[in-house]
Enzyme design. Structure first.
Site, PDB file in Angstrom:
ATOM      1  N   GLY A 103       1.014  -1.295  -0.082  1.00  0.00           N
ATOM      2  CA  GLY A 103       0.076  -0.653   0.215  1.00  0.00           C
ATOM      3  C   GLY A 103       0.371   1.202  -0.075  1.00  0.00           C
ATOM      4  N   ILE A 117       3.177   2.849   2.786  1.00  0.00           N
ATOM      5  CA  ILE A 117       4.000   2.637   2.938  1.00  0.00           C
ATOM      6  C   ILE A 117       5.230   1.700   2.147  1.00  0.00           C
ATOM      7  CG2 ILE A 117       5.390   2.092   5.244  1.00  0.00           C
ATOM      8  CD1 ILE A 117       3.173   3.413   6.548  1.00  0.00           C
ATOM      9  N   THR A 171       7.712  -2.549  11.028  1.00  0.00           N
ATOM     10  CA  THR A 171       7.220  -1.304  11.012  1.00  0.00           C
ATOM     11  C   THR A 171       5.525  -1.159  10.875  1.00  0.00           C
ATOM     12  OG1 THR A 171       6.924  -0.791   8.797  1.00  0.00           O
ATOM     13  CG2 THR A 171       9.319  -0.047  10.481  1.00  0.00           C
ATOM     14  N   GLU A 188       2.448  -2.989  23.455  1.00  0.00           N
ATOM     15  CA  GLU A 188       3.085  -1.450  23.733  1.00  0.00           C
ATOM     16  C   GLU A 188       2.336  -0.371  24.820  1.00  0.00           C
ATOM     17  OE1 GLU A 188       2.894   0.113  19.453  1.00  0.00           O
ATOM     18  OE2 GLU A 188       3.922  -1.828  19.065  1.00  0.00           O
ATOM     19  N   HIS A 238       8.209   2.247  18.709  1.00  0.00           N
ATOM     20  CA  HIS A 238       6.925   2.350  17.568  1.00  0.00           C
ATOM     21  C   HIS A 238       7.609   4.164  17.291  1.00  0.00           C
ATOM     22  CE1 HIS A 238       2.982   1.005  16.413  1.00  0.00           C
ATOM     23  NE2 HIS A 238       3.189   2.320  15.618  1.00  0.00           N
TER      24      HIS A 238
END
Ligand code: NAP
Length: 319
Positions: A150, A152, A226, A257, A277
């Site tokens: 997509g 990214i 990522t 996280e 992150h």
């Protein structure tokens, strides 16, 4: 607004049209804290990881919109929001380049052992000129496999082309373009020197990279994540890095996280670079993310179409 001190220009614009209440702590609020903050709110402007779940929506009956300042919206129960008449917007498009830059940074750091070598120099241990010092693996002239092609994923492909890499990708849509060739996931994993993950976290992608997939990769390969931590089976990744199923990894995201647990085995592997992150953490990208979320809030207030609705619902939100 679920965090204090958010950047950008649009929040002050928003406060001219609405009464804005801001959560005091710069940390993820609990459901109770969020419910208290948003009890009478029409709109909640949040960030990735805020607990926008069914309980929260039930406790905030006047809520009409959750505008989240991130591209991923896996921390929002979108189905519950829809059922309770709450629209959801995310912030895609404004952080693609920053996140792709960081993916490339992790790729370079992991393959060229940059973090390990930096620690060595900082520790005053650089007393040798040996040719075997921090020998890593090439980036140029290797193959990168992009999982999730997509916004990214494509930004990573553009960078890879500049590094002279051969680019292949996998997504459910089987389309190739001038930069990259679509291949089945099995072929991508077996043939790539770098595998970079850019899928959203969904029921389908959760655990998509597990022991079987890691075993099928080259023993010299680098995994870059990522996307979201839970796309990868973290226990299997630890084994893969320890036992040499793959060569190295660069990880910006984890399944849980934030994660201050120093007993986490991923933190104790020289062949793994771990970041907290920070994919979109540039001044410009973070301001643009908040501005887009605030612009969605303003659109909701004025009855204009939402700019970036999740699920493609662009009609004005009504109370
Ligand atoms: P995007 O433009 O929506 O692209 C997602 C891609 O994943 C699409 O190509 C989609 O293609 C593919 N995909 C979805 N489900 C799939 C599946 N089951 N199997 C294979 N491919 C699948 O999203 P984006 O803006 O590039 O962002 C991607 C993700 O990156 C976000 O959802 C977020 O979780 C993460 N992210 C992380 C950071 C960070 O700070 N680390 C920053 C921004 C974003 P098809 O629909 O054709 O399959």
């Amino acid at each position: 607004v679920t965090r204090p001190g958010l950047p950008g220009k649009m929040l002050s614009e928003l406060s001219r049209s609405a009464s804005v209440v801001v959560h005091e702590q710069d940390a993820p609020p609990s459901v109770d804290a969020l419910a208290e903050l948003a009890a009478d709110a029409d709109i909640c402007l949040g960030v990735n990881g805020d607990p926008f779940n069914d309980e929260l929506f039930a406790r905030c009956p006047s809520l009409r919109l959750v505008a989240i300042a991130s591209a991923g919206y896996d921390s929002i129960d979108v189905e519950a929001a829809e059922r309770r008449g709450v629209a959801v917007t995310n912030a895609p498009g404004v952080l693609d380049e920053a996140t792709a830059d960081l993916a490339f940074g992790l790729l370079l750091a992991a393959r060229r052992r940059i973090v390990e070598a930096n620690r060595y120099v900082q520790a005053g241990e650089w007393n040798s000129t040996s040719l075997s010092l921090f020998v890593g693996r090439d980036v140029h002239s290797t193959q990168i496999g992009i999982v999730g092609y997509g916004a990214i994923g494509k930004a990573v492909a553009r960078r890879a082309a500049g590094f002279g890499m051969q680019v292949v990708h996998h997504s459910r849509t089987r389309e190739s373009d001038e930069l990259s060739t679509w291949v089945p996931l099995e072929e991508l994993l077996a043939g790539s020197d770098v595998v970079s993950l850019h899928v959203p976290l969904t029921p389908e992608t959760r655990g998509m990279i597990g022991a079987e997939q890691l075993r099928s990769m080259k023993p010299t390969a680098t995994l870059v994540n990522t996307a979201r931590g839970a796309v990868v089976d973290e226990a299997a990744l630890v084994t893969a890095l320890r036992e040499g199923w793959i060569g190295s990894a660069g990880i910006d995201v984890q399944a849980v996280e934030p994660n201050p647990d120093t007993s986490n085995p991923l933190l104790h592997l020289d062949n793994c670079v771990v970041l907290p992150h920070i994919g979109s953490a540039t001044e410009a990208a973070r301001a643009a993310m908040v501005d887009l979320a605030a612009s969605n809030a303003l659109a909701c207030l004025t009855g204009a179409p939402l700019l970036t609705p999740v699920g493609g619902k662009e009609e004005p939100v009504t109370s």
